[in-house]
Design a protein around this motif. Structure first.
Motif, PDB file in Angstrom:
ATOM      1  N   ILE A 143       0.663  -1.195   0.041  1.00 33.25           N
ATOM      2  CA  ILE A 143       0.108   0.048  -0.004  1.00 33.25           C
ATOM      3  C   ILE A 143       1.010   1.143   0.024  1.00 33.25           C
ATOM      4  O   ILE A 143       1.865   1.157   0.832  1.00 33.25           O
ATOM      5  N   PRO A 144       0.806   2.283  -1.014  1.00 37.13           N
ATOM      6  CA  PRO A 144       1.512   3.431  -0.972  1.00 37.13           C
ATOM      7  C   PRO A 144       1.533   4.161   0.518  1.00 37.13           C
ATOM      8  O   PRO A 144       0.619   4.019   1.118  1.00 37.13           O
ATOM      9  N   LYS A 145       2.941   4.459   0.740  1.00 33.82           N
ATOM     10  CA  LYS A 145       3.074   5.288   2.148  1.00 33.82           C
ATOM     11  C   LYS A 145       2.845   4.708   3.386  1.00 33.82           C
ATOM     12  O   LYS A 145       2.277   5.001   4.358  1.00 33.82           O
ATOM     13  N   THR A 146       3.143   3.122   3.000  1.00 30.04           N
ATOM     14  CA  THR A 146       3.140   2.237   4.288  1.00 30.04           C
ATOM     15  C   THR A 146       4.298   1.356   4.378  1.00 30.04           C
ATOM     16  O   THR A 146       5.064   1.281   3.164  1.00 30.04           O
ATOM     17  N   ASN A 147       4.877   0.919   5.098  1.00 27.08           N
ATOM     18  CA  ASN A 147       5.843  -0.199   5.427  1.00 27.08           C
ATOM     19  C   ASN A 147       5.474  -1.367   5.289  1.00 27.08           C
ATOM     20  O   ASN A 147       4.335  -1.894   5.665  1.00 27.08           O
ATOM     21  N   GLY A 148       6.264  -2.476   4.862  1.00 23.55           N
ATOM     22  CA  GLY A 148       5.866  -3.911   4.886  1.00 23.55           C
ATOM     23  C   GLY A 148       4.797  -4.008   3.831  1.00 23.55           C
ATOM     24  O   GLY A 148       4.590  -3.329   2.883  1.00 23.55           O
ATOM     25  N   LYS A 159       0.001  -9.734  -7.896  1.00 24.13           N
ATOM     26  CA  LYS A 159       0.233  -8.537  -8.666  1.00 24.13           C
ATOM     27  C   LYS A 159      -1.059  -7.581  -8.803  1.00 24.13           C
ATOM     28  O   LYS A 159      -0.867  -6.378  -8.965  1.00 24.13           O
ATOM     29  N   ALA A 160      -2.267  -8.463  -9.042  1.00 27.99           N
ATOM     30  CA  ALA A 160      -3.372  -7.651  -8.805  1.00 27.99           C
ATOM     31  C   ALA A 160      -3.812  -6.778  -7.770  1.00 27.99           C
ATOM     32  O   ALA A 160      -4.451  -5.624  -7.849  1.00 27.99           O
ATOM     33  N   GLY A 161      -3.186  -7.209  -6.561  1.00 26.32           N
ATOM     34  CA  GLY A 161      -3.360  -6.343  -5.448  1.00 26.32           C
ATOM     35  C   GLY A 161      -4.924  -6.171  -5.050  1.00 26.32           C
ATOM     36  O   GLY A 161      -5.875  -7.144  -5.171  1.00 26.32           O
ATOM     37  N   TYR A 162      -5.356  -5.065  -4.524  1.00 20.71           N
ATOM     38  CA  TYR A 162      -6.578  -4.638  -4.196  1.00 20.71           C
ATOM     39  C   TYR A 162      -7.369  -4.096  -5.331  1.00 20.71           C
ATOM     40  O   TYR A 162      -8.344  -3.349  -5.056  1.00 20.71           O
ATOM     41  N   SER A 163      -6.829  -4.146  -6.511  1.00 20.00           N
ATOM     42  CA  SER A 163      -7.339  -3.411  -7.545  1.00 20.00           C
ATOM     43  C   SER A 163      -8.797  -3.959  -8.013  1.00 20.00           C
ATOM     44  O   SER A 163      -9.130  -5.338  -7.514  1.00 20.00           O
ATOM     45  N   LEU A 164      -9.629  -3.363  -8.341  1.00 20.22           N
ATOM     46  CA  LEU A 164     -11.174  -3.881  -8.808  1.00 20.22           C
ATOM     47  C   LEU A 164     -11.013  -4.928  -9.958  1.00 20.22           C
ATOM     48  O   LEU A 164     -10.404  -4.275 -11.112  1.00 20.22           O
ATOM     49  N   LYS A 213     -16.629  -2.500   1.355  1.00 22.81           N
ATOM     50  CA  LYS A 213     -16.558  -2.716  -0.195  1.00 22.81           C
ATOM     51  C   LYS A 213     -16.069  -1.473  -0.942  1.00 22.81           C
ATOM     52  O   LYS A 213     -16.272  -0.377  -0.810  1.00 22.81           O
ATOM     53  N   LEU A 214     -14.952  -1.904  -1.655  1.00 22.77           N
ATOM     54  CA  LEU A 214     -14.285  -0.937  -2.407  1.00 22.77           C
ATOM     55  C   LEU A 214     -14.741  -0.390  -3.719  1.00 22.77           C
ATOM     56  O   LEU A 214     -15.496  -1.305  -4.344  1.00 22.77           O
ATOM     57  N   ASP A 215     -14.824   0.812  -3.986  1.00 20.43           N
ATOM     58  CA  ASP A 215     -15.318   1.247  -5.299  1.00 20.43           C
ATOM     59  C   ASP A 215     -14.185   2.096  -5.687  1.00 20.43           C
ATOM     60  O   ASP A 215     -12.973   2.368  -5.118  1.00 20.43           O
ATOM     61  N   GLU A 216     -14.109   2.910  -7.115  1.00 21.07           N
ATOM     62  CA  GLU A 216     -12.941   3.223  -7.787  1.00 21.07           C
ATOM     63  C   GLU A 216     -12.592   4.524  -7.036  1.00 21.07           C
ATOM     64  O   GLU A 216     -11.199   4.613  -7.057  1.00 21.07           O
ATOM     65  N   LYS A 217     -13.245   5.355  -6.320  1.00 21.74           N
ATOM     66  CA  LYS A 217     -13.006   6.199  -5.523  1.00 21.74           C
ATOM     67  C   LYS A 217     -12.191   5.836  -4.247  1.00 21.74           C
ATOM     68  O   LYS A 217     -11.040   6.504  -4.252  1.00 21.74           O
ATOM     69  N   LEU A 218     -12.647   4.980  -3.711  1.00 19.56           N
ATOM     70  CA  LEU A 218     -11.633   4.314  -2.444  1.00 19.56           C
ATOM     71  C   LEU A 218     -10.545   4.018  -3.026  1.00 19.56           C
ATOM     72  O   LEU A 218      -9.348   4.248  -2.333  1.00 19.56           O
ATOM     73  N   VAL A 219     -10.587   3.284  -4.103  1.00 14.03           N
ATOM     74  CA  VAL A 219      -9.125   2.721  -4.359  1.00 14.03           C
ATOM     75  C   VAL A 219      -8.199   3.735  -4.780  1.00 14.03           C
ATOM     76  O   VAL A 219      -6.922   3.793  -4.487  1.00 14.03           O
ATOM     77  N   SER A 220      -8.662   4.760  -5.371  1.00 13.43           N
ATOM     78  CA  SER A 220      -7.966   6.075  -6.011  1.00 13.43           C
ATOM     79  C   SER A 220      -7.212   6.698  -4.706  1.00 13.43           C
ATOM     80  O   SER A 220      -6.151   7.248  -4.380  1.00 13.43           O
ATOM     81  N   GLU A 221      -8.213   6.903  -3.512  1.00  9.96           N
ATOM     82  CA  GLU A 221      -7.774   7.360  -2.202  1.00  9.96           C
ATOM     83  C   GLU A 221      -6.688   6.561  -1.782  1.00  9.96           C
ATOM     84  O   GLU A 221      -5.369   7.052  -1.063  1.00  9.96           O
ATOM     85  N   ILE A 222      -6.696   4.956  -1.557  1.00 10.23           N
ATOM     86  CA  ILE A 222      -5.683   4.140  -1.107  1.00 10.23           C
ATOM     87  C   ILE A 222      -4.476   4.306  -1.895  1.00 10.23           C
ATOM     88  O   ILE A 222      -3.408   4.518  -1.358  1.00 10.23           O
ATOM     89  N   ASP A 223      -4.562   4.231  -3.039  1.00 10.81           N
ATOM     90  CA  ASP A 223      -3.225   4.540  -3.919  1.00 10.81           C
ATOM     91  C   ASP A 223      -2.387   5.797  -3.967  1.00 10.81           C
ATOM     92  O   ASP A 223      -1.348   5.598  -4.044  1.00 10.81           O
ATOM     93  N   ALA A 224      -3.385   6.877  -3.452  1.00  8.70           N
ATOM     94  CA  ALA A 224      -2.798   8.256  -3.418  1.00  8.70           C
ATOM     95  C   ALA A 224      -2.208   8.284  -1.983  1.00  8.70           C
ATOM     96  O   ALA A 224      -1.805   9.449  -1.542  1.00  8.70           O
ATOM     97  N   GLY A 225      -2.323   7.435  -1.089  1.00  8.88           N
ATOM     98  CA  GLY A 225      -1.936   7.388   0.081  1.00  8.88           C
ATOM     99  C   GLY A 225      -2.728   8.142   1.231  1.00  8.88           C
ATOM    100  O   GLY A 225      -2.053   8.669   2.241  1.00  8.88           O
TER     101      GLY A 225
END
Length: 609
Positions: free
Chosen positions: A505-510, A569-574, A593-605
């Motif tokens: 996950i961006p901006k996390t360790n491990g 490799k697919a990770g948490y992508s929808l 439940k994830l949607d595109e907005k939540l995935v974008s926010e996670i990707d952006a840290g």
């Protein structure tokens, strides 16, 4: 120095600092190199030495309480004499289930003095995992803190202990003179201990350096936790290698430790370093980013123990004028990422980063002796970095059956040669120990410990950590066994198939835990949060998958193996139509439940996992 290079010039620049601490280095090398396993040099004798040399100096600070070395040694002696009165003898063990507070160190030191080893139970464990860990050791007795009675009571009836009154209770009072009331079925340990003398025990058969002092629980590579024995020699090596050679600890030093003392980094590395200097260890029950610097100032701490995630949490706090208003100059631990290394040192004014690499059960360790940036340092132990199969911890063998070293600068699987000097203490389970040994690696008859970790050389024998491979990943400073989590999922009755792995996950360790699963086809609708409640009951928080992908089928190869690399490799992508992806978001008590907005926010840290 560039991020990925250590040059001879960098080593030369460090020489003035090494000259200044040469007396400490020379003394440290002696202890690091002691080979006589029969020598009466143990955790207990190290404590006694400090009590003689620095009787009035502080040994432990906790909240508003402070103990001198003389007071701490006398306390440990009373515990030792109590355990002797209970019939415990050298070679036996007790289990310890306490959060970070002075009692945990007193119990370990007291037991060590009479040759009784302490199994350091992970305080996050519960249910089947906790039961399994205790029963691996079959201890004579178990010391349980008031703060952990509830999860312990849930498994108490199924534990294999070997004493007529096996369960010892320690009230959470933070005072030596208030014992509290023990629950039914427990002996009030503090009350009983107070009746015993505080002089050093005299034994006809005292413990030796090669005897087991502790058991540390590790996920290893597969399955439920494994118990790795740690001899007194591990304390002695930490005393010399980290406390004297790397940190040059002195009686005036205070090491602030928020890492759990059931971990080797806290118990062996941090406390071992404190023992070496006759210094003080300042304990906090659990890490708090907001309270960290206030605590440092309160204790006048000069050093702290870290894992990479802790450093990232501190960096994520708003910058302020107080960032350098403290006495910290040194830090020791592991997992500080190159991407934040210089930023952390510059912002907080840290001079020495004693980054290290080691494992609870392993025979090899690295130390950043020269205080270089972005490296775990070097090792005097014999090791190789070898080619491996991607996504596994399995080395590649050539046509002759031998392993192949990688080229300099290439990531490789770290393996440490097992020799008389660099022995592999392994696990309590012989089968698990054998699985970690690679035989006939470069010639017939040789043996090597497989660390399961990928590192790369960045110059002058210095290595940099790259990744943890195979069936284990690291999250929140803890090792997570994918098989352990899969076994717990299998026991839920809600899952037909499940594969667990770690994702970045961006901006996390491990890596955060993730599971791709196929629900049980029993006619009822799959309830994701019923599954969450079950996982919460049976797994420590760090091992609960952060992400869940619910699908109808998991793709396999022609030989019926999961395509784990592709799934990871697919990770948490929808994913495809018909799949759903869920996340355990911070400060929530269930999956969302994830949607595109939540995935974008996670990707952006933007989501602070």
């Amino acid at each position: 120095m560039s991020q990925d290079n250590v040059s001879a010039r960098d080593i030369v620049r460090s020489i003035p600092g090494i000259v200044r601490r040469f007396p400490s280095i020379a003394k440290g090398y002696y202890y690091y190199s002691v080979k006589n396993e029969k020598k009466e040099l143990t955790l207990g004798t190290l404590v006694e030495r400090n009590a003689e040399k620095y009787p009035s100096r502080p040994a432990i600070a906790y909240e508003d309480r402070s103990l001198t070395w003389s007071e701490f040694n006398a306390w440990a002696n009373r515990i030792a004499n109590f355990l002797l009165a209970q019939g415990l003898v050298k070679g036996e063990s007790i289990a310890v289930f306490l959060e970070n507070r002075p009692e945990i160190l007193a119990v370990v030191a007291g037991a060590a003095k009479i040759g009784v080893s302490c199994a350091m139970l992970n305080t996050s464990q519960k249910g089947k995992v906790l039961e399994h860990s205790v029963n691996l050791i079959k201890p004579r007795m178990v010391v349980v803190g008031e703060e952990l009675v509830e999860p312990f009571d849930a498994v108490k009836a199924d534990l294999l202990t070997r004493h007529r009154t096996p369960f010892l209770f320690l009230a959470d009072t933070n005072t030596l003179n208030i014992f509290g009331d023990a629950p039914e079925g427990y002996v009030n340990m503090a009350e009983k201990v107070s009746a015993h003398g505080g002089t050093n025990p005299v034994l006809s058969n005292p413990p030796k350096m090669g005897d087991t002092a502790i058991y540390l629980f590790t996920s290893g590579t597969t399955g439920l936790p494994k118990a790795a024995p740690g001899s007194h020699r591990k304390f002695v090596k930490a005393y010399g290698g980290f406390g004297l050679m790397s940190l040059a600890m002195e009686p005036e030093d205070v090491l602030y430790c928020t890492l759990p003392l059931y971990h080797g980094t806290a118990l062996l590395v941090c406390w071992g370093s404190v023992l070496a200097g006759g210094s003080s260890i300042a304990l906090r029950r659990k890490f708090s980013a907001s309270a960290f610097w206030d605590d440092v100032r309160h204790y006048n701490a000069t050093t702290f123990g870290y894992v990479g995630e802790l450093c990232r949490y501190l960096l994520n706090q708003p910058a302020g004028e107080q960032d350098r208003n403290h006495s910290l100059t040194k830090m020791i631990g592991n997992g500080l990422r190159p991407s934040i290394w210089k930023e952390f040192k510059d912002r907080f004014g840290i001079e020495t980063v004693a980054e290290l690499y080691a494992s609870s059960e392993g025979n090899i360790g690295f130390s950043n002796f020269f205080n270089m940036d972005n490296t775990v340092g070097f090792s005097t132990a014999p090791y190789k970095l070898v080619k491996f199969h991607e996504g596994t911890r399995d080395p590649i063998r050539n046509k002759k059956g031998y392993m192949q070293a990688v080229r300099k600068g290439e990531p490789g699987l770290l393996i440490g040669e097992i020799t008389k000097k660099w022995s592999f203490e392994g696990y309590t389970q012989k089968e698990a120990t054998e699985k970690s040994i690679l035989r006939d690696a470069f010639k017939k008859g040789d043996a090597w410990f497989n660390t399961g970790d990928v590192l790369k050389e960045i110059g002058c024998g210095h290595l940099q950590f790259v990744d943890r491979m195979g069936d284990t990943f690291r999250w929140k400073g803890e090792n997570v066994s994918t098989t352990e989590v899969e076994n717990i999922l299998d026991g839920s009755g809600m899952v037909e198939e499940a594969i667990v792995y770690g994702v970045e996950i961006p901006k996390t360790n491990g890596k955060a835990g993730m599971v791709t699963l196929v629900p049980q086809n029993n006619g009822s609708e799959f309830d994701i949060n019923k599954l969450f409640a079950y996982l919460k009951k049976n797994l420590p928080a760090y091992a609960i998958p952060v992400f869940v992908r619910v699908t109808h089928a998991i793709e396999k190869t022609g030989t019926f193996k999961y395509r784990k690399v592709d799934i990871q490799k697919a990770g948490y992508s929808l994913g495809k139509s018909g799949e759903e992806v869920y996340a355990w978001l911070p400060r929530t008590d269930g999956y969302t439940k994830l949607d595109e907005k939540l995935v974008s926010e996670i990707d952006a840290g933007k989501v602070s996992f």
